[in-house]
Design a protein around this motif. Structure first.
Motif, PDB file in Angstrom:
ATOM      1  N   ILE A 136     -76.877 -17.154 -13.166  1.00  0.00           N
ATOM      2  CA  ILE A 136     -77.546 -16.139 -13.219  1.00  0.00           C
ATOM      3  C   ILE A 136     -78.976 -16.329 -12.933  1.00  0.00           C
ATOM      4  O   ILE A 136     -79.769 -17.536 -13.547  1.00  0.00           O
ATOM      5  CB  ILE A 136     -77.657 -15.426 -14.608  1.00  0.00           C
ATOM      6  N   ARG A 137     -79.672 -15.824 -11.917  1.00  0.00           N
ATOM      7  CA  ARG A 137     -80.965 -16.544 -11.160  1.00  0.00           C
ATOM      8  C   ARG A 137     -82.040 -15.143 -11.509  1.00  0.00           C
ATOM      9  O   ARG A 137     -81.588 -13.857 -11.335  1.00  0.00           O
ATOM     10  CB  ARG A 137     -80.882 -16.690  -9.779  1.00  0.00           C
ATOM     11  N   GLY A 157     -67.294 -22.392 -16.031  1.00  0.00           N
ATOM     12  CA  GLY A 157     -66.452 -22.275 -17.444  1.00  0.00           C
ATOM     13  C   GLY A 157     -66.638 -20.923 -18.149  1.00  0.00           C
ATOM     14  O   GLY A 157     -67.214 -20.062 -17.642  1.00  0.00           O
ATOM     15  N   HIS A 158     -66.318 -21.015 -19.407  1.00  0.00           N
ATOM     16  CA  HIS A 158     -66.657 -19.943 -20.203  1.00  0.00           C
ATOM     17  C   HIS A 158     -67.103 -20.280 -21.480  1.00  0.00           C
ATOM     18  O   HIS A 158     -66.262 -20.996 -22.344  1.00  0.00           O
ATOM     19  CB  HIS A 158     -65.178 -19.231 -20.654  1.00  0.00           C
ATOM     20  N   PHE A 168     -70.677 -19.541 -17.031  1.00  0.00           N
ATOM     21  CA  PHE A 168     -69.788 -18.438 -16.278  1.00  0.00           C
ATOM     22  C   PHE A 168     -68.857 -19.169 -15.012  1.00  0.00           C
ATOM     23  O   PHE A 168     -69.177 -20.287 -14.777  1.00  0.00           O
ATOM     24  CB  PHE A 168     -71.039 -17.619 -15.356  1.00  0.00           C
ATOM     25  N   ASN A 169     -68.097 -18.411 -14.783  1.00  0.00           N
ATOM     26  CA  ASN A 169     -67.187 -18.690 -13.583  1.00  0.00           C
ATOM     27  C   ASN A 169     -67.111 -17.642 -12.646  1.00  0.00           C
ATOM     28  O   ASN A 169     -66.265 -16.674 -12.570  1.00  0.00           O
ATOM     29  CB  ASN A 169     -65.641 -18.973 -14.129  1.00  0.00           C
ATOM     30  N   ALA A 186     -70.588  -9.175 -15.022  1.00  0.00           N
ATOM     31  CA  ALA A 186     -69.186  -9.120 -14.903  1.00  0.00           C
ATOM     32  C   ALA A 186     -68.953 -10.660 -14.497  1.00  0.00           C
ATOM     33  O   ALA A 186     -69.331 -10.795 -13.409  1.00  0.00           O
ATOM     34  CB  ALA A 186     -68.735  -8.157 -13.896  1.00  0.00           C
ATOM     35  N   ASP A 187     -68.218 -11.361 -15.535  1.00  0.00           N
ATOM     36  CA  ASP A 187     -67.789 -12.652 -15.078  1.00  0.00           C
ATOM     37  C   ASP A 187     -66.451 -12.771 -14.320  1.00  0.00           C
ATOM     38  O   ASP A 187     -65.647 -12.921 -15.282  1.00  0.00           O
ATOM     39  CB  ASP A 187     -68.085 -13.355 -16.143  1.00  0.00           C
ATOM     40  N   GLU A 188     -66.388 -12.804 -12.958  1.00  0.00           N
ATOM     41  CA  GLU A 188     -65.238 -12.563 -12.335  1.00  0.00           C
ATOM     42  C   GLU A 188     -64.130 -13.303 -12.797  1.00  0.00           C
ATOM     43  O   GLU A 188     -62.836 -12.669 -12.954  1.00  0.00           O
ATOM     44  CB  GLU A 188     -65.582 -12.516 -10.966  1.00  0.00           C
TER      45      GLU A 188
END
Length: 191
Positions: A136-137, A157-158, A168-169, A186-188
């Motif tokens: 996340i930037r 990862g989670h 995040f993945n 929303a972490d696809e």
């Protein structure tokens, strides 16, 4: 919702079928909005003052901001201009050579995105789901400075937790609350 009867649909940017090449006109830095090249516009956001539209161009690995008043475009990160005979991703984005990430560990205006698929705006900042980098930037819209808020490059990862520890993945959609205190992602690939 009932549309206004006097509303009109207007094309701001026409998508081109070719990927972004800085040596071609329409590189997206100071280019009139109707002439910029977009390869895969995937998400849009409007600045808080309503003066600009930001476009996440997933296949060109960049964010383009078009002023609605001047029709000029700024690209984040700023395009790297190269010799016209070089038309490959590695030359345009030197931090993406080989299988490594599109992440420049030093941060700043040289940071590269990899498939940015989500964008949200609060004040003078844009928040980007840097999907291919699992990050996340944040972009400072005044200076162009890019910083990483959360996630670790090349480490999907989670993991819930503080921004410096969360993983995040392929984060995709992103939203920010009106007070700017909470980002929703929303972490696809983590469903």
């Amino acid at each position: 919702m009932v549309p206004r009867k006097d509303a009109q649909v207007v094309t701001l940017v026409r998508t081109r079928s070719l990927p972004f090449y800085p040596e071609y006109p329409g590189d997206g830095y100071g280019t009139p909005g109707t002439e910029i090249r977009l390869y895969q516009p995937i998400a849009v956001a409007v600045t808080s003052d309503g003066a600009s539209v930001l476009i996440a161009d997933g296949r060109d690995d960049c964010i383009k901001m078009m002023s609605l008043t001047t029709n000029q475009t700024t690209t984040f990160p700023k395009p790297i201009h190269i010799h016209s005979s070089t038309r490959n991703r590695e030359a345009r984005y030197p931090h993406t050579v080989g299988s490594g990430p599109a992440f420049c560990p030093g941060g700043g205006t040289l940071d590269r995105f990899s498939q940015p698929l989500g964008i949200a705006v609060h004040g003078k900042a844009a928040f980007v789901s840097d999907t291919g980098n699992h990050l996340i930037r944040r972009i400072d819209l005044l200076t162009g400075l890019v910083t990483t808020i959360s996630g670790r490059p090349e480490h999907d990862g989670h993991k819930d937790g503080p921004p410096g520890e969360a993983l995040f993945n392929r984060p995709a959609g992103i939203a920010v609350t009106s007070d700017g205190k909470i980002l929703v992602v929303a972490d696809e690939e983590n469903h």
